[in-house]
Enzyme design. Structure first.
Site, short mmCIF file in Angstrom:
data_model
loop_
_atom_site.label_atom_id
_atom_site.label_comp_id
_atom_site.label_asym_id
_atom_site.label_seq_id
_atom_site.Cartn_x
_atom_site.Cartn_y
_atom_site.Cartn_z
N TYR A 145 -1.05 -4.08 -7.48
CA TYR A 145 -2.21 -3.42 -6.60
C TYR A 145 -3.42 -3.21 -7.69
CZ TYR A 145 -4.71 -0.16 -3.39
OH TYR A 145 -5.47 0.44 -2.68
N ARG A 186 2.11 7.67 2.29
CA ARG A 186 1.48 8.59 1.22
C ARG A 186 1.35 9.90 1.61
NH1 ARG A 186 -4.06 4.68 2.23
NH2 ARG A 186 -2.81 3.83 4.23
N ASN A 190 2.77 11.77 4.86
CA ASN A 190 4.30 12.13 4.59
C ASN A 190 4.31 13.75 4.80
OD1 ASN A 190 5.52 9.94 3.74
ND2 ASN A 190 6.09 10.60 1.65
N PRO A 274 -0.51 8.47 -11.50
CA PRO A 274 -1.82 8.98 -12.14
C PRO A 274 -1.50 10.86 -11.97
CG PRO A 274 -2.47 7.39 -10.69
CD PRO A 274 -1.06 7.56 -10.42
P1 NAD Z 1 -3.78 0.05 5.74
O1 NAD Z 1 -2.64 -0.49 5.17
O2 NAD Z 1 -3.81 0.86 6.70
O3 NAD Z 1 -4.84 -1.19 5.99
C1 NAD Z 1 -4.41 -2.57 5.45
C2 NAD Z 1 -4.65 -3.73 6.51
O4 NAD Z 1 -4.72 -4.86 5.82
C3 NAD Z 1 -3.42 -3.54 7.53
O5 NAD Z 1 -4.06 -3.70 8.86
C4 NAD Z 1 -2.44 -4.84 6.94
O6 NAD Z 1 -1.88 -5.24 7.88
C5 NAD Z 1 -3.83 -5.84 6.40
N1 NAD Z 1 -3.36 -6.59 5.54
C6 NAD Z 1 -2.53 -6.61 4.56
N2 NAD Z 1 -2.25 -7.95 3.93
C7 NAD Z 1 -3.09 -8.70 4.70
C8 NAD Z 1 -3.09 -9.96 4.56
N3 NAD Z 1 -2.54 -10.86 3.49
N4 NAD Z 1 -3.95 -10.84 5.41
C9 NAD Z 1 -4.74 -10.06 6.58
N5 NAD Z 1 -4.41 -8.60 6.61
C10 NAD Z 1 -3.49 -8.12 5.74
O7 NAD Z 1 -4.40 0.73 4.25
P2 NAD Z 1 -5.93 1.30 4.35
O8 NAD Z 1 -5.80 2.69 3.94
O9 NAD Z 1 -6.59 1.02 5.60
O10 NAD Z 1 -6.82 0.70 3.37
C11 NAD Z 1 -7.72 -0.31 3.65
C12 NAD Z 1 -8.30 -0.83 2.37
O11 NAD Z 1 -8.99 0.14 1.71
C13 NAD Z 1 -7.49 -1.57 1.32
O12 NAD Z 1 -7.80 -2.75 0.75
C14 NAD Z 1 -6.95 -0.30 0.31
O13 NAD Z 1 -6.67 -1.08 -0.84
C15 NAD Z 1 -8.60 0.02 0.33
N6 NAD Z 1 -8.29 1.52 -0.34
C16 NAD Z 1 -7.86 2.60 0.56
C17 NAD Z 1 -7.54 3.79 0.22
C18 NAD Z 1 -7.16 4.99 1.17
O14 NAD Z 1 -7.02 5.99 0.72
N7 NAD Z 1 -6.85 4.84 2.20
C19 NAD Z 1 -7.84 4.28 -1.20
C20 NAD Z 1 -8.36 3.08 -1.99
C21 NAD Z 1 -8.55 1.70 -1.56
N1 UDP Z 2 3.35 12.35 -3.29
C1 UDP Z 2 4.17 13.23 -3.27
N2 UDP Z 2 5.16 13.42 -2.04
C2 UDP Z 2 5.35 12.35 -1.21
C3 UDP Z 2 4.34 11.21 -1.45
C4 UDP Z 2 3.45 11.28 -2.52
O1 UDP Z 2 4.21 14.37 -4.19
O2 UDP Z 2 5.92 12.16 -0.26
C5 UDP Z 2 2.69 12.56 -4.57
C6 UDP Z 2 2.34 10.96 -5.40
O3 UDP Z 2 3.57 11.17 -6.44
C7 UDP Z 2 1.28 11.16 -5.89
C8 UDP Z 2 0.30 11.81 -4.82
O4 UDP Z 2 1.25 12.40 -4.01
O5 UDP Z 2 0.98 11.91 -7.28
C9 UDP Z 2 -0.45 10.77 -4.01
O6 UDP Z 2 0.33 9.75 -3.64
P1 UDP Z 2 -0.03 8.78 -2.57
O7 UDP Z 2 0.74 7.84 -2.66
O8 UDP Z 2 -0.66 9.58 -1.52
O9 UDP Z 2 -1.43 8.06 -3.25
P2 UDP Z 2 -1.95 7.56 -4.67
O10 UDP Z 2 -2.94 8.48 -5.26
O11 UDP Z 2 -0.60 8.02 -5.76
O12 UDP Z 2 -2.08 6.10 -4.59
#
Ligand code: NAD
Ligand code: UDP
Ligand code: UDP
Length: 311
Positions: A145, A186, A190, A274
């Site tokens: 990732y 996440r 959770n 992290p």
């Molecule tokens: P999510 O898993 O709900 O959404 C991701 C979407 O992408 C899903 O609908 C999945 O089916 C689709 N997808 C995955 N692989 C694919 C592929 N090969 N082709 C087409 N579709 C595909 O996650 P999210 O939280 O909505 O995240 C969206 C974006 O934001 C991601 O790129 C993620 O890395 C980024 N992001 C999210 C967070 C967060 O906290 N939510 C933080 C940092 C970055």
């Molecule tokens: N975490 C936790 N219990 C859970 C899921 C996650 O304590 O059931 C912790 C995880 O180890 C991390 C933080 O919560 O330190 C955030 O995790 P998440 O997977 O939401 O996102 P990350 O920021 O690590 O990508």
């Protein structure tokens, strides 16, 4: 001006909120998703809208359509999901970026990348400014990732320098809200699901690691503002809420808000987790005139209401 806008990963958590927002703003939206972690349920309510179009497609394969703007969100975001098929995760970030950049180049579309705070890895600089290059393990279980997203940023900047594409790169910090997948793994989803079901709240490690949580509406607002900045501003720019909490504090807050009888239990800390994370958002404030407005308690309350309806 009405635009035709492609949202990849549009059936996911953030993508579905973004599709909704862009339709509300009057645009035509093409949502592309392979439903790996997303769900049609997240966008069923949009299907009646004639300005909304849905395509089942995997972004690791080429896509030929005509659009004005692209938001590239396709990629599983939770550690559990992105580690399930790590090779596919890297392909999605890297081949997906190449295909969407190729598409943007052909149709001269502006393109925004959903990057992540994970590009900073387990940071020694706190809070993290965009100028920090990060501390990422290239061969660990999170690398598919982290390195995939780092390589995608490289591709965005090289398409910009080499082919003069108009790009925008957002580094998103932990975002939560309605339509997170209940089994997403996440921490916010959770803990809420565990609290509502009266199950033990699983804290990984000693629970003193920190994260800073942004409510989805704030984040989407930041996305749209970034897309509409001057062409000279390309980022990367941090989007997140700088209010920092330990996982113990988060667990206690969720127990309190759900009035739950759940107890906390401690599990092993996953590899390369992290220890601290908090965005420096000065750049977003300056360039986007943006900062989050939703307090953790209010955002959690809305998220809890959502999960009550789905579990
Ligand atoms: P999510 O898993 O709900 O959404 C991701 C979407 O992408 C899903 O609908 C999945 O089916 C689709 N997808 C995955 N692989 C694919 C592929 N090969 N082709 C087409 N579709 C595909 O996650 P999210 O939280 O909505 O995240 C969206 C974006 O934001 C991601 O790129 C993620 O890395 C980024 N992001 C999210 C967070 C967060 O906290 N939510 C933080 C940092 C970055
Ligand atoms: N975490 C936790 N219990 C859970 C899921 C996650 O304590 O059931 C912790 C995880 O180890 C991390 C933080 O919560 O330190 C955030 O995790 P998440 O997977 O939401 O996102 P990350 O920021 O690590 O990508
Ligand atoms: N591509 C795509 N849709 C398009 C144009 C290109 O999916 O409308 C893909 C194409 O498959 C190619 C990639 O994007 O592999 C990169 O395109 P680019 O034009 O940059 O490179 P080239 O075609 O020269 O390899």
């Amino acid at each position: 001006m009405i635009k035709r806008i492609l949202v990849t990963g549009g059936a996911g958590f953030l993508g579905s909120h973004l599709c909704e927002r862009l339709l509300t703003d009057g645009h035509e939206v093409v949502c592309v998703d392979n439903y790996f972690t997303g769900s049609k349920k997240n966008i069923t309510h949009l299907l009646r809208n004639p300005s909304f179009e849905l395509i089942r497609h995997d972004v690791t394969f080429p896509l030929y359509i005509e659009v004005d703007e692209i938001y590239n969100l396709a990629c599983p975001a939770s550690p559990v999901h992105y580690q399930y098929d790590p090779v596919q995760t890297t392909k999605t970030s890297v081949h997906g970026a190449i295909n969407m950049l190729g598409l943007a180049k052909r149709v001269k579309a502006k393109i925004l990348q959903a990057s992540t705070s994970e590009v900073y890895g387990d940071p020694e600089v706190h809070p993290q400014p965009e100028s920090y290059w990060g501390r990422v393990n290239p061969i660990g279980i999170r690398s598919c990732y982290d390195e995939g997203k780092r390589c995608a940023e490289t591709l965005f900047f090289d398409y910009h320098r080499q082919h003069h594409l108009e790009i925008k790169v957002a580094r998103i910090f932990n975002t939560y809200g309605p339509r997170m997948h209940p089994n997403d793994g996440r921490v916010v989803s959770n803990f809420i699901v565990q609290a509502l079901q009266g199950k033990d709240i699983t804290i990984f490690g000693d629970g003193r690691q920190t994260r800073s949580f942004c409510y989805v509406d704030d984040l989407i607002n930041g996305f749209v503002r970034l897309m509409n900045t001057d062409p000279e501003f390309i980022g990367p720019v941090n989007l997140g809420n700088p209010c920092e909490f330990t996982m113990i504090e988060l667990a206690n807050k969720i127990i309190e808000l759900t009035d739950s009888k759940s107890k906390v239990t401690f599990k092993n800390l996953p590899q390369d987790d992290p220890k601290q994370r908090k965005p420096n958002i000065e750049l977003a404030k300056e360039k986007l005139d943006w900062e989050p407005t939703v307090k953790l308690e209010d955002g959690l309350q809305k998220t809890i209401e959502y999960f009550k309806g789905v579990i």
